[in-house]
Design a protein around this motif. Structure first.
Motif, mmCIF file in Angstrom:
data_model
loop_
_atom_site.group_PDB
_atom_site.id
_atom_site.type_symbol
_atom_site.label_atom_id
_atom_site.label_comp_id
_atom_site.label_asym_id
_atom_site.label_seq_id
_atom_site.Cartn_x
_atom_site.Cartn_y
_atom_site.Cartn_z
ATOM 1 N N LEU A 1 44.563 48.133 55.523
ATOM 2 C CA LEU A 1 43.182 47.961 54.710
ATOM 3 C C LEU A 1 42.327 46.837 55.661
ATOM 4 O O LEU A 1 41.103 46.930 55.795
ATOM 5 N N TRP A 2 42.767 45.753 55.959
ATOM 6 C CA TRP A 2 42.209 44.835 56.839
ATOM 7 C C TRP A 2 41.510 45.347 58.050
ATOM 8 O O TRP A 2 40.414 45.078 58.486
ATOM 9 N N LEU A 3 42.595 46.181 58.944
ATOM 10 C CA LEU A 3 42.084 46.455 60.422
ATOM 11 C C LEU A 3 41.338 47.734 60.352
ATOM 12 O O LEU A 3 40.501 47.777 61.163
ATOM 13 N N GLN A 4 41.832 48.620 59.524
ATOM 14 C CA GLN A 4 41.152 50.083 59.721
ATOM 15 C C GLN A 4 40.018 50.261 58.678
ATOM 16 O O GLN A 4 39.226 51.098 59.077
ATOM 17 N N GLU A 5 40.285 49.694 57.601
ATOM 18 C CA GLU A 5 39.125 49.904 56.642
ATOM 19 C C GLU A 5 38.346 48.482 56.734
ATOM 20 O O GLU A 5 37.417 48.671 55.713
ATOM 21 N N ASN A 6 38.519 47.827 57.296
ATOM 22 C CA ASN A 6 37.482 46.291 57.306
ATOM 23 C C ASN A 6 37.306 45.815 56.068
ATOM 24 O O ASN A 6 36.029 45.576 55.824
ATOM 25 N N ARG A 7 38.317 45.569 55.329
ATOM 26 C CA ARG A 7 38.345 45.031 53.855
ATOM 27 C C ARG A 7 38.377 43.629 53.906
ATOM 28 O O ARG A 7 38.988 43.149 55.039
ATOM 29 N N ASP A 8 37.799 43.025 52.992
ATOM 30 C CA ASP A 8 37.976 41.512 52.875
ATOM 31 C C ASP A 8 39.104 41.230 52.101
ATOM 32 O O ASP A 8 39.595 42.180 51.563
ATOM 33 N N THR A 9 39.540 39.988 52.353
ATOM 34 C CA THR A 9 40.966 39.665 51.807
ATOM 35 C C THR A 9 40.892 39.694 50.114
ATOM 36 O O THR A 9 41.843 40.089 49.324
ATOM 37 N N HIS A 10 39.578 39.343 49.500
ATOM 38 C CA HIS A 10 39.544 39.329 48.234
ATOM 39 C C HIS A 10 39.848 40.820 47.496
ATOM 40 O O HIS A 10 40.626 40.904 46.642
ATOM 41 N N SER A 11 39.182 41.706 48.170
ATOM 42 C CA SER A 11 39.339 43.093 47.615
ATOM 43 C C SER A 11 40.789 43.946 47.942
ATOM 44 O O SER A 11 41.264 44.379 47.272
ATOM 45 N N ILE A 12 41.316 43.256 49.082
ATOM 46 C CA ILE A 12 42.785 43.601 49.366
ATOM 47 C C ILE A 12 43.571 43.284 48.232
ATOM 48 O O ILE A 12 44.266 43.860 47.790
ATOM 49 N N ALA A 13 43.613 41.995 48.136
ATOM 50 C CA ALA A 13 44.362 41.355 46.942
ATOM 51 C C ALA A 13 44.379 42.017 45.696
ATOM 52 O O ALA A 13 45.138 42.306 44.915
ATOM 53 N N ALA A 14 42.871 42.099 45.069
ATOM 54 C CA ALA A 14 42.719 42.886 44.015
ATOM 55 C C ALA A 14 43.263 44.175 43.924
ATOM 56 O O ALA A 14 43.981 44.878 42.950
ATOM 57 N N GLU A 15 43.275 44.993 44.920
ATOM 58 C CA GLU A 15 43.631 46.183 45.110
ATOM 59 C C GLU A 15 45.251 46.355 44.955
ATOM 60 O O GLU A 15 45.844 47.332 44.240
ATOM 61 N N LEU A 16 45.884 45.639 45.631
ATOM 62 C CA LEU A 16 47.398 45.570 45.875
ATOM 63 C C LEU A 16 47.765 44.387 44.507
ATOM 64 O O LEU A 16 49.149 44.341 44.543
ATOM 65 N N CYS A 17 47.219 43.891 43.642
ATOM 66 C CA CYS A 17 47.719 43.059 42.580
ATOM 67 C C CYS A 17 48.575 42.040 43.316
ATOM 68 O O CYS A 17 49.579 41.783 42.736
ATOM 69 N N ILE A 18 48.132 41.253 44.415
ATOM 70 C CA ILE A 18 48.855 39.975 44.754
ATOM 71 C C ILE A 18 47.684 39.128 45.160
ATOM 72 O O ILE A 18 46.520 39.340 45.147
ATOM 73 N N ASP A 19 48.303 37.635 45.318
ATOM 74 C CA ASP A 19 47.389 36.544 45.451
ATOM 75 C C ASP A 19 46.765 36.660 46.916
ATOM 76 O O ASP A 19 47.176 37.206 47.770
ATOM 77 N N GLU A 20 45.440 36.238 46.841
ATOM 78 C CA GLU A 20 44.610 36.416 48.069
ATOM 79 C C GLU A 20 45.228 35.460 49.011
ATOM 80 O O GLU A 20 45.170 35.888 50.245
#
Length: 50
Positions: free
Chosen positions: A16-35
Motif C-alpha cells: 500500500l505504501w510503495l505501490q499505491e502511494n497511500r498515506d500511513t493513516h489510510s493504511i492503518a484504517a484499511e488494515l485496522c491497525i494502529d498508525e
C-alpha cells in the motif's frame, strides 16, 4: 500474531505504501491497525530503527 500473519501484514503495508502511494493513516484504517505500527513497519523496511 503468528510469524506468517506478521509477514503478510508487513507485505500488505509495504504494498500500500510503495505501490499505491497511500498515506500511513489510510493504511492503518484499511488494515485496522494502529498508525504507529504502520510507521514502524515502514521505518524497519527502510533500515531505520523505530
Amino acid at each position: 500474531m503468528t510469524t506468517l500473519s506478521r509477514q503478510v501484514l508487513v507485505v500488505r503495508v509495504l504494498t500500500l505504501w510503495l505501490q499505491e502511494n497511500r498515506d500511513t493513516h489510510s493504511i492503518a484504517a484499511e488494515l485496522c491497525i494502529d498508525e504507529d505500527e504502520v510507521c514502524k513497519i515502514i521505518e524497519q523496511s527502510e533500515g531505520r530503527m523505530p
